[in-house]
Design a protein around this motif. Structure first.
Motif, PDB file in Angstrom:
ATOM      1  N   LYS A 138      12.150  36.697  -0.173  1.00  7.40           N
ATOM      2  CA  LYS A 138      12.102  36.666   1.286  1.00  7.40           C
ATOM      3  C   LYS A 138      13.249  37.505   1.830  1.00  7.40           C
ATOM      4  CE  LYS A 138      11.330  35.223   5.546  1.00  7.40           C
ATOM      5  NZ  LYS A 138      10.132  35.651   6.326  1.00  7.40           N
ATOM      6  N   VAL A 139      12.952  38.393   2.773  1.00  8.43           N
ATOM      7  CA  VAL A 139      13.980  39.239   3.382  1.00  8.43           C
ATOM      8  C   VAL A 139      14.632  38.488   4.541  1.00  8.43           C
ATOM      9  CG1 VAL A 139      14.454  41.397   4.589  1.00  8.43           C
ATOM     10  CG2 VAL A 139      12.783  41.355   2.729  1.00  8.43           C
ATOM     11  N   LEU A 140      15.948  38.437   4.529  1.00  9.75           N
ATOM     12  CA  LEU A 140      16.726  37.867   5.635  1.00  9.75           C
ATOM     13  C   LEU A 140      17.674  38.940   6.163  1.00  9.75           C
ATOM     14  CD1 LEU A 140      17.758  34.397   4.138  1.00  9.75           C
ATOM     15  CD2 LEU A 140      15.934  34.829   5.802  1.00  9.75           C
ATOM     16  N   THR A 141      17.782  39.020   7.480  1.00 10.95           N
ATOM     17  CA  THR A 141      18.705  39.970   8.106  1.00 10.95           C
ATOM     18  C   THR A 141      19.702  39.211   8.971  1.00 10.95           C
ATOM     19  OG1 THR A 141      17.049  41.748   8.122  1.00 10.95           O
ATOM     20  CG2 THR A 141      18.919  41.979   9.611  1.00 10.95           C
ATOM     21  N   TYR A 142      20.980  39.475   8.741  1.00 15.95           N
ATOM     22  CA  TYR A 142      22.061  38.878   9.530  1.00 15.95           C
ATOM     23  C   TYR A 142      22.776  40.007  10.277  1.00 15.95           C
ATOM     24  CZ  TYR A 142      21.499  34.835   6.375  1.00 15.95           C
ATOM     25  OH  TYR A 142      21.000  33.777   5.652  1.00 15.95           O
ATOM     26  N   GLU A 165       9.631  26.484   1.493  1.00 16.66           N
ATOM     27  CA  GLU A 165      10.871  26.743   2.220  1.00 16.66           C
ATOM     28  C   GLU A 165      10.619  27.672   3.402  1.00 16.66           C
ATOM     29  OE1 GLU A 165      14.754  26.502  -0.508  1.00 16.66           O
ATOM     30  OE2 GLU A 165      13.336  28.016  -1.212  1.00 16.66           O
ATOM     31  N   SER A 166      11.048  27.268   4.569  1.00 22.08           N
ATOM     32  CA  SER A 166      10.882  28.088   5.765  1.00 22.08           C
ATOM     33  C   SER A 166      11.982  29.136   5.844  1.00 22.08           C
ATOM     34  CB  SER A 166      10.938  27.209   7.013  1.00 22.08           C
ATOM     35  OG  SER A 166      12.247  26.680   7.181  1.00 22.08           O
ATOM     36  N   TRP A 167      11.779  30.136   6.692  1.00 22.67           N
ATOM     37  CA  TRP A 167      12.792  31.172   6.859  1.00 22.67           C
ATOM     38  C   TRP A 167      14.100  30.570   7.362  1.00 22.67           C
ATOM     39  CZ3 TRP A 167      15.550  32.256  11.196  1.00 22.67           C
ATOM     40  CH2 TRP A 167      15.086  31.736  12.412  1.00 22.67           C
ATOM     41  N   ASN A 172      19.781  29.234   6.870  1.00 25.03           N
ATOM     42  CA  ASN A 172      20.911  28.305   6.918  1.00 25.03           C
ATOM     43  C   ASN A 172      21.608  28.188   5.563  1.00 25.03           C
ATOM     44  OD1 ASN A 172      20.682  27.600   9.659  1.00 25.03           O
ATOM     45  ND2 ASN A 172      19.121  26.061   9.214  1.00 25.03           N
ATOM     46  N   GLU A 173      20.824  28.186   4.487  1.00 28.83           N
ATOM     47  CA  GLU A 173      21.393  28.017   3.150  1.00 28.83           C
ATOM     48  C   GLU A 173      22.214  29.222   2.708  1.00 28.83           C
ATOM     49  OE1 GLU A 173      18.065  27.319   0.649  1.00 28.83           O
ATOM     50  OE2 GLU A 173      17.932  25.172   1.108  1.00 28.83           O
ATOM     51  N   ASN A 174      21.823  30.416   3.127  1.00 27.60           N
ATOM     52  CA  ASN A 174      22.422  31.638   2.587  1.00 27.60           C
ATOM     53  C   ASN A 174      23.495  32.260   3.466  1.00 27.60           C
ATOM     54  OD1 ASN A 174      20.907  32.561  -0.037  1.00 27.60           O
ATOM     55  ND2 ASN A 174      19.329  31.742   1.322  1.00 27.60           N
ATOM     56  N   ASN A 235      14.109  37.753  12.031  1.00 30.97           N
ATOM     57  CA  ASN A 235      13.596  36.934  10.939  1.00 30.97           C
ATOM     58  C   ASN A 235      12.383  36.084  11.291  1.00 30.97           C
ATOM     59  OD1 ASN A 235      15.704  37.482   8.810  1.00 30.97           O
ATOM     60  ND2 ASN A 235      17.044  36.692  10.420  1.00 30.97           N
ATOM     61  N   SER A 236      11.987  36.087  12.562  1.00 28.82           N
ATOM     62  CA  SER A 236      10.869  35.216  12.962  1.00 28.82           C
ATOM     63  C   SER A 236      10.189  35.743  14.212  1.00 28.82           C
ATOM     64  CB  SER A 236      11.387  33.793  13.222  1.00 28.82           C
ATOM     65  OG  SER A 236      12.094  33.736  14.457  1.00 28.82           O
ATOM     66  N   ASP A 237       9.148  35.024  14.630  1.00 28.24           N
ATOM     67  CA  ASP A 237       8.434  35.354  15.867  1.00 28.24           C
ATOM     68  C   ASP A 237       8.772  34.380  16.990  1.00 28.24           C
ATOM     69  OD1 ASP A 237       7.080  37.501  14.645  1.00 28.24           O
ATOM     70  OD2 ASP A 237       5.570  36.127  13.821  1.00 28.24           O
ATOM     71  N   ILE A 238       9.764  33.540  16.798  1.00 34.74           N
ATOM     72  CA  ILE A 238      10.139  32.537  17.813  1.00 34.74           C
ATOM     73  C   ILE A 238      10.726  33.227  19.036  1.00 34.74           C
ATOM     74  CG2 ILE A 238      11.782  30.661  18.258  1.00 34.74           C
ATOM     75  CD1 ILE A 238      11.181  29.630  15.475  1.00 34.74           C
ATOM     76  N   LYS A 239      10.393  32.714  20.209  1.00 30.62           N
ATOM     77  CA  LYS A 239      10.734  33.398  21.458  1.00 30.62           C
ATOM     78  C   LYS A 239      11.729  32.645  22.335  1.00 30.62           C
ATOM     79  CE  LYS A 239       7.896  36.744  20.509  1.00 30.62           C
ATOM     80  NZ  LYS A 239       8.450  38.050  20.089  1.00 30.62           N
ATOM     81  N   LYS A 240      12.202  31.471  21.926  1.00 32.31           N
ATOM     82  CA  LYS A 240      13.111  30.721  22.783  1.00 32.31           C
ATOM     83  C   LYS A 240      14.127  29.942  21.968  1.00 32.31           C
ATOM     84  CE  LYS A 240      11.483  28.925  26.559  1.00 32.31           C
ATOM     85  NZ  LYS A 240      12.275  29.683  27.566  1.00 32.31           N
TER      86      LYS A 240
END
Length: 397
Positions: A138-142, A165-167, A172-174, A235-240
């Motif tokens: 899974k790709v994560l960008t910080y 496991e969710s994104w 949070n773990e990494n 990392n997601s499509d969440i908007k709020k």
């Protein structure tokens, strides 16, 4: 021996009364006689010493030479084994270096036709993440602030994951594993908040402790809001996002006041520049703070530095570019007349900046025409190249 009855004074007077004796020889003859005596002494001593030394060495070395004759094959085996261990250690070291620097994995090298025992050199490093790099991960960008707190640098990694496991769990773990200071950036993670997804899966709840530091100074609170926005949109499509402090609605942010919530906006249409951390020869590829109306204006801006932000123009190694057009989500470039294109790290990084800029404008591929070279590091310029999945690959696991 009987003690002399003469005093020193009496002896001195007796000697003075004795007749004077003169040596009528030439001083040169006297010197030559003395020199001959010294040479004769040395000519006799040196052969004797040499003979004694030779005999001593003979008695010392003969047993060892005889042992060596019987064990030469064993020694050769030991040397071969030692060389193998050194080679293995070097390969492990180079592999670790490659991951830390974002070099392609062994899987990618095998797919590109690179011999397995050949380590990619620094001149051919790809720094972004491409589809072939992800596999089952899974790709994560910080987004991490630079040391001056002026811009945010996107740093991406590929983490292992299981199906359930969710994104956000992986995020949070990494975040505690990020090596910001080692990379030349600000030590910003892990965030001093708790992040969770609401039951409707459309909102992230960000809860800060009472003693949080994100309201201490305008730069700190601005970076906090921007990091939350960019991390979630990348990392997601969440908007709020809804904020709370110790479970109570809202977070106090000084210049922003009491912030209840923000909308997440995935802002696009940036040009990618070089950002060189102190002591690094390989740049981070970093989006501009300016939003451009079309890709031609972004590419034009990428030819020059933005010194006030510490950004270096990224397109110089590719210039001149004689034509730019867009066809079916593909950016088409012409290098006609370009005779200075070189196959080195700077040009590879410049091409990746161009690929990331194309991605930021919603494009999926880049095609190069009339190139003076056919292969640019790991990129085949005779074929269309897919845009990256994410910028600035770093290993944290």
């Amino acid at each position: 021996m009987k003690k002399s009855e003469w005093s020193d004074r009496e002896l001195e007077e007796l000697l003075m009364q004795m007749p004077k004796i003169k040596d009528h020889r030439n001083p040169r003859d006297i010197y030559q006689n003395l020199s001959l005596k010294r040479r004769k002494t040395k000519s006799w001593l040196l052969p004797s010493l040499a003979t004694a030394a030779a005999l001593l060495l003979f008695f010392i070395l003969v047993p060892k030479l005889m042992d060596g004759a019987h064990s030469s094959s064993d020694k050769q085996a030991e040397i071969t084994s030692f060389n193998t261990e050194i080679k293995d250690a070097d390969q492990k070291k180079n592999s670790t270096f490659a991951m830390d620097k974002g070099e392609p994995s062994s899987k990618e090298k095998a797919q590109s036709g690179t011999p397995k025992n050949e380590v990619m050199t620094a001149s051919t490093v790809k720094t972004a993440i491409y589809a072939d790099d992800v596999g089952n991960g899974k790709v994560l960008t910080y987004w991490i602030p630079d040391p001056q707190g002026q811009i945010l640098i996107p740093v991406s990694t590929v983490v292992t994951t299981s199906d359930n496991e969710s994104w956000l769990t992986l995020y949070n773990e990494n975040m505690a594993n990020l090596k910001e200071e080692e990379w030349g950036l600000t030590d910003f993670y892990p965030l001093n908040v708790t992040m969770s997804v609401n039951s409707d899966h459309t909102t992230i709840q960000v809860d800060a402790p009472l003693n949080h530091q994100y309201g201490q100074g305008s730069t700190n609170e601005t970076n906090f809001i921007n990091v939350i926005n960019k991390d979630i949109s990348s990392n997601s499509d969440i908007k709020k996002v809804k904020f709370s402090t110790n479970g109570e609605p809202g977070i106090e942010l000084g210049n922003f006041g009491n912030k209840q919530e923000i909308d997440i906006n995935a802002v696009k249409n940036h040009g990618y520049f070089f950002y060189y951390p102190t002591g690094s020869d390989v740049p981070f590829l970093t989006p501009s703070t300016t939003i451009y109306t079309d890709i031609n204006k972004a590419l034009d801006a990428m030819k020059t530095d933005q010194t006030e932000l510490g950004l270096t123009g990224s397109l110089s190694p590719l210039l001149p570019i004689s034509g730019v057009s867009i066809t079916d989500k593909t950016l088409v470039l012409s290098f006609k007349g370009n005779t200075t294109l070189q196959n080195n790290q700077m040009t590879v990084s410049a091409f990746e900046a161009l690929l990331l800029t194309a991605k930021d404008f919603g494009l999926e591929k880049v095609v190069v025409k009339d190139s003076p070279i056919l292969q640019l590091g790991p990129f085949d310029l005779t074929k269309e190249n897919q845009v990256p999945v994410a910028p600035n690959l770093r290993s944290i696991q």
